[in-house]
Design a protein around this motif. Sequence first.
Motif, PDB file in Angstrom:
ATOM      1  N   ASP B 310     -34.114 118.978 -82.074  1.00  0.00           N
ATOM      2  CA  ASP B 310     -33.858 117.612 -82.544  1.00  0.00           C
ATOM      3  C   ASP B 310     -34.128 116.660 -81.387  1.00  0.00           C
ATOM      4  O   ASP B 310     -33.956 117.037 -80.239  1.00  0.00           O
ATOM      5  N   PRO B 311     -34.479 115.418 -81.697  1.00  0.00           N
ATOM      6  CA  PRO B 311     -34.657 114.447 -80.607  1.00  0.00           C
ATOM      7  C   PRO B 311     -33.352 114.154 -79.870  1.00  0.00           C
ATOM      8  O   PRO B 311     -33.366 113.786 -78.713  1.00  0.00           O
ATOM      9  N   GLU B 312     -32.222 114.320 -80.541  1.00  0.00           N
ATOM     10  CA  GLU B 312     -30.959 114.068 -79.841  1.00  0.00           C
ATOM     11  C   GLU B 312     -29.979 115.207 -80.057  1.00  0.00           C
ATOM     12  O   GLU B 312     -30.062 115.940 -81.031  1.00  0.00           O
ATOM     13  N   TYR B 313     -29.038 115.295 -79.118  1.00  0.00           N
ATOM     14  CA  TYR B 313     -27.998 116.319 -79.196  1.00  0.00           C
ATOM     15  C   TYR B 313     -26.809 115.716 -79.921  1.00  0.00           C
ATOM     16  O   TYR B 313     -26.292 114.677 -79.529  1.00  0.00           O
ATOM     17  N   ARG B 314     -26.368 116.373 -80.996  1.00  0.00           N
ATOM     18  CA  ARG B 314     -25.216 115.856 -81.749  1.00  0.00           C
ATOM     19  C   ARG B 314     -24.131 116.910 -81.844  1.00  0.00           C
ATOM     20  O   ARG B 314     -24.392 118.040 -82.254  1.00  0.00           O
ATOM     21  N   VAL B 315     -22.929 116.513 -81.463  1.00  0.00           N
ATOM     22  CA  VAL B 315     -21.806 117.434 -81.519  1.00  0.00           C
ATOM     23  C   VAL B 315     -21.027 117.172 -82.812  1.00  0.00           C
ATOM     24  O   VAL B 315     -20.920 116.022 -83.264  1.00  0.00           O
ATOM     25  N   LYS B 316     -20.497 118.233 -83.394  1.00  0.00           N
ATOM     26  CA  LYS B 316     -19.751 118.066 -84.638  1.00  0.00           C
ATOM     27  C   LYS B 316     -18.298 117.707 -84.337  1.00  0.00           C
ATOM     28  O   LYS B 316     -17.638 118.356 -83.530  1.00  0.00           O
ATOM     29  N   LEU B 317     -17.841 116.652 -85.010  1.00  0.00           N
ATOM     30  CA  LEU B 317     -16.447 116.225 -84.899  1.00  0.00           C
ATOM     31  C   LEU B 317     -15.709 116.626 -86.174  1.00  0.00           C
ATOM     32  O   LEU B 317     -16.260 116.541 -87.277  1.00  0.00           O
ATOM     33  N   GLU B 318     -14.464 117.034 -86.002  1.00  0.00           N
ATOM     34  CA  GLU B 318     -13.591 117.326 -87.151  1.00  0.00           C
ATOM     35  C   GLU B 318     -12.273 116.589 -86.920  1.00  0.00           C
ATOM     36  O   GLU B 318     -11.656 116.740 -85.869  1.00  0.00           O
ATOM     37  N   GLY B 319     -11.887 115.791 -87.891  1.00  0.00           N
ATOM     38  CA  GLY B 319     -10.655 115.035 -87.728  1.00  0.00           C
ATOM     39  C   GLY B 319      -9.883 114.981 -89.021  1.00  0.00           C
ATOM     40  O   GLY B 319     -10.461 115.013 -90.112  1.00  0.00           O
ATOM     41  N   VAL B 320      -8.562 114.928 -88.903  1.00  0.00           N
ATOM     42  CA  VAL B 320      -7.722 114.929 -90.104  1.00  0.00           C
ATOM     43  C   VAL B 320      -6.770 113.734 -90.124  1.00  0.00           C
ATOM     44  O   VAL B 320      -6.345 113.237 -89.087  1.00  0.00           O
ATOM     45  N   THR B 321      -6.482 113.311 -91.339  1.00  0.00           N
ATOM     46  CA  THR B 321      -5.545 112.214 -91.573  1.00  0.00           C
ATOM     47  C   THR B 321      -4.403 112.753 -92.428  1.00  0.00           C
ATOM     48  O   THR B 321      -4.645 113.534 -93.357  1.00  0.00           O
ATOM     49  N   ARG B 322      -3.200 112.332 -92.117  1.00  0.00           N
ATOM     50  CA  ARG B 322      -2.079 112.753 -92.955  1.00  0.00           C
ATOM     51  C   ARG B 322      -2.043 111.879 -94.196  1.00  0.00           C
ATOM     52  O   ARG B 322      -2.070 110.651 -94.097  1.00  0.00           O
ATOM     53  N   GLY B 445       5.950 120.363 -96.901  1.00  0.00           N
ATOM     54  CA  GLY B 445       5.690 119.700 -95.625  1.00  0.00           C
ATOM     55  C   GLY B 445       4.480 118.780 -95.671  1.00  0.00           C
ATOM     56  O   GLY B 445       4.049 118.349 -96.750  1.00  0.00           O
ATOM     57  N   GLU B 446       3.946 118.513 -94.480  1.00  0.00           N
ATOM     58  CA  GLU B 446       2.877 117.520 -94.353  1.00  0.00           C
ATOM     59  C   GLU B 446       1.603 117.971 -95.064  1.00  0.00           C
ATOM     60  O   GLU B 446       1.304 119.158 -95.114  1.00  0.00           O
ATOM     61  N   VAL B 447       0.863 117.002 -95.570  1.00  0.00           N
ATOM     62  CA  VAL B 447      -0.421 117.258 -96.225  1.00  0.00           C
ATOM     63  C   VAL B 447      -1.494 116.460 -95.490  1.00  0.00           C
ATOM     64  O   VAL B 447      -1.323 115.267 -95.243  1.00  0.00           O
ATOM     65  N   TYR B 448      -2.562 117.142 -95.150  1.00  0.00           N
ATOM     66  CA  TYR B 448      -3.664 116.494 -94.421  1.00  0.00           C
ATOM     67  C   TYR B 448      -4.963 116.608 -95.195  1.00  0.00           C
ATOM     68  O   TYR B 448      -5.106 117.455 -96.085  1.00  0.00           O
ATOM     69  N   GLN B 449      -5.903 115.735 -94.821  1.00  0.00           N
ATOM     70  CA  GLN B 449      -7.261 115.837 -95.346  1.00  0.00           C
ATOM     71  C   GLN B 449      -8.244 115.630 -94.209  1.00  0.00           C
ATOM     72  O   GLN B 449      -7.967 114.870 -93.278  1.00  0.00           O
ATOM     73  N   PHE B 450      -9.399 116.290 -94.322  1.00  0.00           N
ATOM     74  CA  PHE B 450     -10.462 116.004 -93.359  1.00  0.00           C
ATOM     75  C   PHE B 450     -11.051 114.635 -93.672  1.00  0.00           C
ATOM     76  O   PHE B 450     -11.535 114.388 -94.769  1.00  0.00           O
ATOM     77  N   SER B 451     -10.972 113.744 -92.720  1.00  0.00           N
ATOM     78  CA  SER B 451     -11.598 112.432 -92.907  1.00  0.00           C
ATOM     79  C   SER B 451     -12.744 112.251 -91.918  1.00  0.00           C
ATOM     80  O   SER B 451     -13.552 111.342 -92.047  1.00  0.00           O
ATOM     81  N   VAL B 452     -12.799 113.122 -90.915  1.00  0.00           N
ATOM     82  CA  VAL B 452     -13.926 113.110 -89.971  1.00  0.00           C
ATOM     83  C   VAL B 452     -14.638 114.454 -90.081  1.00  0.00           C
ATOM     84  O   VAL B 452     -14.012 115.522 -89.901  1.00  0.00           O
ATOM     85  N   TRP B 453     -15.894 114.377 -90.426  1.00  0.00           N
ATOM     86  CA  TRP B 453     -16.772 115.563 -90.528  1.00  0.00           C
ATOM     87  C   TRP B 453     -18.154 115.026 -90.181  1.00  0.00           C
ATOM     88  O   TRP B 453     -19.036 114.953 -91.004  1.00  0.00           O
ATOM     89  N   HIS B 454     -18.290 114.581 -88.958  1.00  0.00           N
ATOM     90  CA  HIS B 454     -19.434 113.777 -88.541  1.00  0.00           C
ATOM     91  C   HIS B 454     -20.102 114.359 -87.294  1.00  0.00           C
ATOM     92  O   HIS B 454     -19.478 115.134 -86.565  1.00  0.00           O
ATOM     93  N   ALA B 455     -21.331 113.968 -87.081  1.00  0.00           N
ATOM     94  CA  ALA B 455     -22.076 114.428 -85.905  1.00  0.00           C
ATOM     95  C   ALA B 455     -22.249 113.264 -84.937  1.00  0.00           C
ATOM     96  O   ALA B 455     -22.807 112.228 -85.293  1.00  0.00           O
TER      97      ALA B 455
END
Lengths: 102, 475
Positions: B310-322, B445-455
């Motif tokens: 790829d022309p650029e290096y992209r790292v995968k981010l994973e983030g969750v929101t309650r 208990g707590e419930v989360y969702q993935f809201s970040v699934w980005h490069a």
Amino acid sequence: MKLKDLASVIRSKNASPFITTLDMFFEDESNYDRVKSSGVISTETVARVYKIPEASVVGVWFVDACRGIKVSFLKPRAADDVVSGDLYGAQQNAPLLELEVT
Amino acid sequence: MPHADRPQTYEPRTDELRIYSATSFVGHGVDEESVERALSYGVHAIVAQGTTTDAGPYYLGTGKPVMAEEALRCDLEIIVCSAHKAGVPFIVSAGGSGSDLSTALSLRIIADICRECGLRLKVGVVWSEIDPDWLVDRIAGGVEARRIVPALRLEERLSCETVKKCKRIVAQVGPEVVMRLLSANPGLDGVLCGRALDVGLYAALPLMHGFDKGLSMHFGKIMEDGSLAATPGSGNDGLLGIIRKDHFDVMPMSPKRRCTPESVVGHAFYERSDPSREANPGGALDISGSTYVQLDDRTVRVTGSGWVPDPEYRVKLEGVTRIGYRSVCIAGVRDPQFIRNVDVILDECREIVCHYFRTLPAGSYTLTFRVYGRDAVLGACEPVPVVEGHEICILIDVVADSQQRADSICSFTSSTVSHHGFPGRLSTAGNLAMPFSPGRAISVGEVYQFSVWHALPLEDPCEPFRTEVVSLPGE
């Protein structure tokens, strides 16, 4: 014949919380060829049996080297959605089992 | 395959590298006999991955480990002690989500193992939690992190607001981070990573020694789940891989298993959306032209792995929101008249619940009736959304903005369904069979969702990660 009578594996799993991926493997070369050439595994079929838009189907692949077919589609509800019922996506194979292969 | 001297240093090797993949996942179990056999081949590293998003967003949200602590300890002990015995490094990711809490737990476990086994080790640690301020600065500065999957929930381009709402965000450690740690610290006894690109852990050493990029990444892809690439597959057994200039060989160590072209190619299918091409940081692995040949009874040779940079290096981010707190009620129903009327009864009960809690702000809770025996597993995809059996399970599932409120709505719903009247009702003392107490409302208990699934594009693949070298067991 139904797909379940021709395949040795028909499984589903998440490929991310947003995509369901279905794998079919065939022990028997002729069964694999029969399913592949029948055209029954297609974007249209997957959309119909899972009641999803065709645009949600990510792809259909035939891999002769392992007599395998893969189908992936965007989930109508993500695996971690509050109303989702299958966190791992491991029980989404049933709608394929009864497919008629001509 | 030949036996060879075990190298004690990281002198570049160009002939071959022998790597042992100890298990499908740290905490799933490591077979000691198989490790012993692998060591007799003179392996250059023992590698295992132990982070995932498969188990859902809860673990990243809470920071709890996905596997039981005891299971982590068991596997890490075999991996760490075997690597030490062989004088080679271990490279692992462990703890589940990659939260710094779970990485700290894994580090503490390795320190305990060192103490108990009398080992003194220098271990490189890669922390994978991302500083939200750093990420906000990057985004505000114009860096575009695009979603990896076109799912509606995910923003096309990650916004600062979403980052700020996240409970926790991790980035996937790429092979470059492991390579840099190993090269900068010769004699390192091991590397522990938080959330890592699984493939990268196995590819790091081959890449460091100058092996072909596509081949190294393909090697990682086949190796990453231990003997799941063999037949019969197993989640708690390993796989030996030998990578050379233009091919690699894989074989299970247990005599009960063998690798076949089908088992190896078949594994490339597993949990991946596309069997021929796979996006990775910095490029895509193209295995559409790969060949798999049975070398001997138990070994498969793989050739023809492509890499499309790829022309650029992209790292995968994973983030969750309650998104709230969950309360559930699990109830069986055996009454035929109730089962026949289940759709109507649940609709009427929902109305009663909505009315009772009408003063709550809109959207402050969700009530879901999961009817097992009808469509609870497949949901809208169910081809037969009717009850055909004599018994059903109703899972009342409430997610609300506090645990107390979720419990209260769930409990009210449960008693409402239990005592709801319907035409032809005979069992007037109660409609629901609760299997245990607490019955009406179980606090989940707590419930989360993935809201970040980005490069996220990066100039330097190591930039977001904090690394350190620690001496264990320490004080």
